[in-house]
Design an enzyme around this catalytic site. Structure first.
Site, PDB file in Angstrom:
ATOM      1  N   GLY A 225      -5.930   1.055 -13.189  1.00 36.72           N
ATOM      2  CA  GLY A 225      -7.155   0.835 -12.415  1.00 36.72           C
ATOM      3  C   GLY A 225      -8.338   1.376 -13.195  1.00 36.72           C
TER       4      GLY A 225
ATOM      5  N   TYR B 170      -8.637   3.836 -15.060  1.00 34.58           N
ATOM      6  CA  TYR B 170      -8.341   4.345 -16.407  1.00 34.58           C
ATOM      7  C   TYR B 170      -8.176   3.237 -17.440  1.00 34.58           C
ATOM      8  CZ  TYR B 170      -7.976   9.311 -15.101  1.00 34.58           C
ATOM      9  OH  TYR B 170      -8.235  10.604 -14.701  1.00 34.58           O
TER      10      TYR B 170
ATOM     11  N   SER C 283      -2.605   4.349 -14.266  1.00 40.56           N
ATOM     12  CA  SER C 283      -3.594   4.136 -15.345  1.00 40.56           C
ATOM     13  C   SER C 283      -4.179   2.720 -15.440  1.00 40.56           C
ATOM     14  CB  SER C 283      -3.042   4.522 -16.732  1.00 40.56           C
ATOM     15  OG  SER C 283      -3.103   5.915 -16.911  1.00 40.56           O
TER      16      SER C 283
ATOM     17  N   ASP D 220       0.866  -1.176   0.000  1.00 37.36           N
ATOM     18  CA  ASP D 220       0.000   0.000   0.000  1.00 37.36           C
ATOM     19  C   ASP D 220       0.907   1.231   0.000  1.00 37.36           C
ATOM     20  OD1 ASP D 220      -1.558   2.174   0.719  1.00 37.36           O
ATOM     21  OD2 ASP D 220      -2.558   1.154   2.382  1.00 37.36           O
ATOM     22  N   ILE D 221       0.814   2.036  -1.026  1.00 42.60           N
ATOM     23  CA  ILE D 221       1.749   3.152  -1.200  1.00 42.60           C
ATOM     24  C   ILE D 221       1.595   4.218  -0.103  1.00 42.60           C
ATOM     25  CG2 ILE D 221       0.374   4.643  -2.743  1.00 42.60           C
ATOM     26  CD1 ILE D 221       2.954   4.808  -4.524  1.00 42.60           C
TER      27      ILE D 221
ATOM     28  N   ASP E  41      -5.704   7.454  -5.507  1.00 41.32           N
ATOM     29  CA  ASP E  41      -5.899   8.889  -5.253  1.00 41.32           C
ATOM     30  C   ASP E  41      -6.691   9.091  -3.950  1.00 41.32           C
ATOM     31  OD1 ASP E  41      -6.032  11.619  -5.650  1.00 41.32           O
ATOM     32  OD2 ASP E  41      -7.310  11.528  -7.426  1.00 41.32           O
TER      33      ASP E  41
HETATM   34  P1  ADP Z   1      -5.942   5.168 -12.568  1.00 41.63           P
HETATM   35  O1  ADP Z   1      -7.133   6.087 -12.591  1.00 41.63           O
HETATM   36  O2  ADP Z   1      -4.654   5.871 -12.959  1.00 41.63           O
HETATM   37  O3  ADP Z   1      -6.171   3.898 -13.291  1.00 41.63           O
HETATM   38  P2  ADP Z   1      -6.384   3.845  -9.978  1.00 41.63           P
HETATM   39  O4  ADP Z   1      -6.157   4.427  -8.623  1.00 41.63           O
HETATM   40  O5  ADP Z   1      -7.754   3.472 -10.359  1.00 41.63           O
HETATM   41  O6  ADP Z   1      -5.713   4.889 -11.009  1.00 41.63           O
HETATM   42  O7  ADP Z   1      -5.470   2.574 -10.147  1.00 41.63           O
HETATM   43  C1  ADP Z   1      -4.062   2.637 -10.302  1.00 41.63           C
HETATM   44  C2  ADP Z   1      -3.441   1.472  -9.586  1.00 41.63           C
HETATM   45  O8  ADP Z   1      -3.323   1.780  -8.183  1.00 41.63           O
HETATM   46  C3  ADP Z   1      -4.227   0.174  -9.658  1.00 41.63           C
HETATM   47  O9  ADP Z   1      -3.316  -0.876  -9.943  1.00 41.63           O
HETATM   48  C4  ADP Z   1      -4.775   0.004  -8.227  1.00 41.63           C
HETATM   49  O10 ADP Z   1      -4.902  -1.357  -7.888  1.00 41.63           O
HETATM   50  C5  ADP Z   1      -3.665   0.638  -7.433  1.00 41.63           C
HETATM   51  N1  ADP Z   1      -3.950   1.051  -6.042  1.00 41.63           N
HETATM   52  C6  ADP Z   1      -5.122   1.368  -5.456  1.00 41.63           C
HETATM   53  N2  ADP Z   1      -4.925   1.715  -4.165  1.00 41.63           N
HETATM   54  C7  ADP Z   1      -3.583   1.616  -3.931  1.00 41.63           C
HETATM   55  C8  ADP Z   1      -2.720   1.822  -2.804  1.00 41.63           C
HETATM   56  N3  ADP Z   1      -3.199   2.220  -1.624  1.00 41.63           N
HETATM   57  N4  ADP Z   1      -1.376   1.608  -2.966  1.00 41.63           N
HETATM   58  C9  ADP Z   1      -0.860   1.219  -4.151  1.00 41.63           C
HETATM   59  N5  ADP Z   1      -1.616   1.020  -5.252  1.00 41.63           N
HETATM   60  C10 ADP Z   1      -2.945   1.210  -5.144  1.00 41.63           C
END
Ligand code: ADP
Length: 176
Positions: A129, A131, A127, A16-17, A40
């Site tokens: 998720g 997107y 992108s 988890d970032i 986000d």
């Molecule tokens: P986008 O709109 O750019 O596609 P998303 O947030 O929908 O962005 O998804 C981008 C990536 O981030 C996906 O692989 C999703 O699984 C991942 N993600 C969601 N939450 C977290 C988190 N807390 N830490 C790391 N990655 C995450």
């Protein structure tokens, strides 16, 4: 999994970032910079209102953030000191310069980190998720762009990809 090019180490981790203690984590934001779903939403929730406050100031100055560009704010209550907000492309089947925009989102984030003299940066899988970018293609572009960037003149020490599932981690491992 790790790879070193010149003075920069690239590593891939499951996680988890928002928990990542680095100089900057990168947010896969949307052009409004007002928060959203996915990574986000998680970043704004964990970091608190100080991040959104600075995003509003930026939008008042430059308007919406064009896909492929990046800006930096404080990290609020996050363990990371800063958040670099970038906007990846929405997938439209590959006919709307998605590859160039995705590559630019990674590169502009790295350029900004170097400009700010940061040493450690963490990326999510931009992108792939909401997107809708196909995972294997996105991983290929991410790894290629980062490797090309650090083969140039970067002072970054570590670039970590914090990947949110085993499937995403494996896609990036194949391309590293
Ligand atoms: P986008 O709109 O750019 O596609 P998303 O947030 O929908 O962005 O998804 C981008 C990536 O981030 C996906 O692989 C999703 O699984 C991942 N993600 C969601 N939450 C977290 C988190 N807390 N830490 C790391 N990655 C995450």
């Amino acid at each position: 999994m790790e790879k070193q090019i010149k003075q920069t180490r690239i590593s891939l981790e499951l996680g988890d970032i928002t928990k990542c203690r680095v100089d900057a984590i990168v947010n896969a934001a949307n052009p409004s910079l007002m928060g959203g779903a996915g990574v986000d939403g998680a970043i704004h929730k964990a970091g608190g209102p100080a991040i959104l406050k600075e995003c509003k100031r930026i939008v008042a100055h430059i308007g919406r953030l064009t896909p492929g560009h990046a800006v930096i704010t404080n990290g609020g209550r996050l363990p990371a000191r800063h958040v670099i907000h970038t906007v990846g492309p929405v997938w439209h089947g590959g006919v709307q310069r998605e590859e160039l925009i995705l590559s630019s989102a990674y590169r502009e984030s790295l350029v900004l980190a170097d400009k700010m003299a940061l040493k450690t940066i963490a990326f999510p899988s931009i992108s792939t998720g909401a997107y809708g970018y196909p995972l294997d293609q996105a991983a290929e572009i991410a790894m290629r762009t980062v490797k090309e960037y650090i083969a140039g003149d970067s002072f970054l020490e570590q670039i970590i990809f914090i990947l949110f599932s085993q499937e995403i981690l494996e896609a990036y491992q194949k391309k590293l």
